[in-house]
Design a protein around this motif. Sequence first.
Motif, short mmCIF file in Angstrom:
data_model
loop_
_atom_site.label_atom_id
_atom_site.label_comp_id
_atom_site.label_asym_id
_atom_site.label_seq_id
_atom_site.Cartn_x
_atom_site.Cartn_y
_atom_site.Cartn_z
N ALA A 128 9.41 26.00 75.02
CA ALA A 128 10.05 26.02 73.71
C ALA A 128 9.03 26.14 72.59
CB ALA A 128 10.89 24.75 73.52
N ALA A 129 7.89 25.45 72.72
CA ALA A 129 6.85 25.54 71.70
C ALA A 129 6.32 26.96 71.59
CB ALA A 129 5.72 24.56 72.02
N ALA A 130 6.06 27.57 72.75
CA ALA A 130 5.51 28.92 72.75
C ALA A 130 6.51 29.93 72.19
CB ALA A 130 5.11 29.32 74.17
N SER A 131 7.77 29.83 72.60
CA SER A 131 8.76 30.79 72.12
C SER A 131 9.03 30.63 70.64
CB SER A 131 10.07 30.65 72.91
OG SER A 131 10.68 29.39 72.69
N ALA A 132 8.97 29.40 70.15
CA ALA A 132 9.18 29.17 68.71
C ALA A 132 8.03 29.72 67.89
CB ALA A 132 9.36 27.68 68.44
N ALA A 133 6.80 29.51 68.35
CA ALA A 133 5.65 30.06 67.64
C ALA A 133 5.72 31.58 67.59
CB ALA A 133 4.35 29.61 68.32
N MET A 134 6.10 32.18 68.71
CA MET A 134 6.24 33.64 68.76
C MET A 134 7.33 34.11 67.80
SD MET A 134 7.51 36.00 71.96
CE MET A 134 9.17 35.34 71.79
N VAL B 89 7.96 23.32 65.28
CA VAL B 89 9.42 23.39 65.21
C VAL B 89 10.01 23.49 66.63
CG1 VAL B 89 11.37 24.85 64.51
CG2 VAL B 89 9.56 24.30 62.88
N GLY B 90 9.39 24.29 67.49
CA GLY B 90 9.86 24.38 68.86
C GLY B 90 9.76 23.06 69.59
N LEU B 91 8.67 22.34 69.37
CA LEU B 91 8.51 21.03 69.99
C LEU B 91 9.56 20.05 69.48
CD1 LEU B 91 4.61 20.88 69.71
CD2 LEU B 91 5.92 20.96 71.84
N VAL B 92 9.86 20.10 68.19
CA VAL B 92 10.89 19.25 67.62
C VAL B 92 12.26 19.56 68.24
CG1 VAL B 92 12.21 18.76 65.51
CG2 VAL B 92 9.71 18.88 65.42
N ALA B 93 12.59 20.84 68.30
CA ALA B 93 13.92 21.23 68.75
C ALA B 93 14.17 20.93 70.22
CB ALA B 93 14.14 22.73 68.48
N ILE B 94 13.14 21.04 71.06
CA ILE B 94 13.33 20.79 72.49
C ILE B 94 13.37 19.30 72.80
CG2 ILE B 94 10.91 20.76 73.17
CD1 ILE B 94 13.90 22.38 75.06
N THR B 95 12.91 18.46 71.89
CA THR B 95 12.80 17.03 72.15
C THR B 95 14.11 16.40 72.66
OG1 THR B 95 10.92 16.69 70.69
CG2 THR B 95 12.33 14.80 71.07
N PRO B 96 15.25 16.59 72.01
CA PRO B 96 16.47 15.96 72.54
C PRO B 96 16.97 16.59 73.83
CG PRO B 96 16.99 17.33 70.65
CD PRO B 96 15.49 17.27 70.73
N ALA B 97 16.56 17.83 74.11
CA ALA B 97 17.09 18.58 75.24
C ALA B 97 16.16 18.64 76.43
CB ALA B 97 17.41 20.02 74.78
N ALA B 98 14.92 18.16 76.28
CA ALA B 98 13.85 18.46 77.24
C ALA B 98 14.21 18.19 78.69
CB ALA B 98 12.58 17.69 76.87
N GLY B 99 14.90 17.10 78.95
CA GLY B 99 15.23 16.74 80.33
C GLY B 99 16.63 17.12 80.75
N PHE B 100 17.28 17.97 79.95
CA PHE B 100 18.68 18.32 80.23
C PHE B 100 18.92 19.81 80.39
CE2 PHE B 100 19.15 14.40 77.47
CZ PHE B 100 19.43 13.53 78.52
N VAL B 101 17.92 20.65 80.09
CA VAL B 101 18.16 22.10 80.06
C VAL B 101 17.19 22.84 80.97
CG1 VAL B 101 19.06 21.98 77.70
CG2 VAL B 101 16.63 22.49 78.08
N SER B 102 17.53 24.07 81.29
CA SER B 102 16.70 24.91 82.15
C SER B 102 15.60 25.58 81.33
CB SER B 102 17.56 25.98 82.81
OG SER B 102 18.05 26.89 81.81
N MET B 103 14.66 26.23 82.02
CA MET B 103 13.57 26.93 81.35
C MET B 103 14.07 28.08 80.46
SD MET B 103 10.82 25.35 82.05
CE MET B 103 10.29 24.12 83.24
N CYS C 298 1.35 27.80 63.74
CA CYS C 298 1.31 26.35 63.97
C CYS C 298 2.65 25.70 63.63
CB CYS C 298 0.20 25.73 63.12
SG CYS C 298 -1.46 26.14 63.68
N ILE C 299 3.21 26.05 62.49
CA ILE C 299 4.49 25.47 62.09
C ILE C 299 5.58 25.86 63.09
CG2 ILE C 299 6.30 25.50 60.33
CD1 ILE C 299 4.03 25.88 58.25
N GLY C 300 5.57 27.10 63.54
CA GLY C 300 6.55 27.55 64.51
C GLY C 300 6.47 26.76 65.80
N ALA C 301 5.25 26.53 66.30
CA ALA C 301 5.08 25.76 67.53
C ALA C 301 5.63 24.35 67.38
CB ALA C 301 3.60 25.71 67.92
#
Length: 441
Positions: free
Chosen positions: A273-279, A303-317, A298-301
């Motif tokens: 998520a961090a990589a895709s958001a930065a891209m 934001v990706g880290l923030v957004a995946i936080t609630p979902a990290a253990g519930f969603v697929s790659m 940097c800001i994009g990465a």
Amino acid sequence: MRKIILSVILITILLLSIFSISFITESKILGAHVVELKMDSGDTAWMIVATAFVLLMTPGLGFFYGGMVGKKNVISTMLQSFMAMVIVTILWVVIAFGLCFGPSIGGFIGDPTSNIFFNGVSANTAWDMAPTIPFLLFALFQAKFAIITPALITGAFAERVRFWAYLLFMVLFILIIYAPLCHMTWHPDGLFFGWGVLDFAGGTVVHMSAGWAALAGAMFLGKRKIQKVSPARITYVLLGTGLLWFGWFGFNAGSAVGAGSLAAQALGTTTVAAASAAMAWVFLDKILGHKLSAMGACIGAVVGLVAITPAAGFVSMPHALAIGIIAAVISNLVVSKFPKGKIDDALDVFACHGVGGMVGMLLTGVFASNAVNTAVGDNQGLIFGDATLFLTQLKALILVSVFAFVGSYILFFIVNKITPLRVTEEKEELGLDISQHGEYL
């Protein structure tokens, strides 16, 4: 007067810590959710490492924010993050852990008397949601989440806040805003937990609460005298982003509270998520006619880290990749459209952490799968044809947003009545490094 108050606080904490005893019976100290420890050395070792990872995020945030502000405010901005590690750690041990994870009072808050000064928080017992690691380790891991949350808020009122007023706000925020949200979301008897709200590592508790508090702070303190300043050290921003990304593996993968497949899944979704958001952020910048910048990446990465936080253990790659792209596009557009002339959120905390957290919470309700985590249950994400979880996430999002924004605004008002929140124009012009700390780069 301030010196007298500070002296009294220090002496009181010192005496209580030296002479504290258990005021309640052992059975009441332990509480309903503290059980016999079934020690797993692998889980314990991983959680010790994860706890250190998460703590590293707060100095990382200091570099991230410190590089963005003007040269006259770097030290003060970084010190705001550092002092969160100091103040919140003490507060957590004294009372805040009990408010978050003590026996539930109506599903809204914990009983602070059960774990005051870490009474009953033993290395020989366990929390029933993490039975293979010591209860003490679980408590210390959770402390790091509490530490970074008020530090996140500081980017909104950067370059104009009085340091002592910020410290007071931080204490009140942890006790009155953070603790109830933490209890409702992560305590087995909490209100949101009972509803079935999914927040793997802090979308509501950390990022939405910080984002809405940041917006309240920016509105209450008003605009800086000079809003457009050149970033002091973009290299600091790059370093801070690297430390945050590194630490976030502990933040998300550590929230599996074990060294198993779920931790590996959370680690994978986090970095994707961090990589895709930065891209997505830098691609969108280019589409909109801007240069591909280090700040944007940097800001994009983040934001990706923030957004995946609630979902990290519930969603697929693949869904993590989608979450990163969607969050980056939305946050980028919010940053560009945010009414900066009216509301001076200096480092776009609301647009990145608040909006990123809300997008992540909603997309958890879209993509959560019980094939990834059986804790999702029968109510899977919207993409699987069931709207129940999505509507539950939406309901929690609305309630958290109102509570965090209104509550934080009231706290800013109260703190300002006790001691002025904002520095004078002269001290703002001089810079906070000199005016607040007598130091400079």
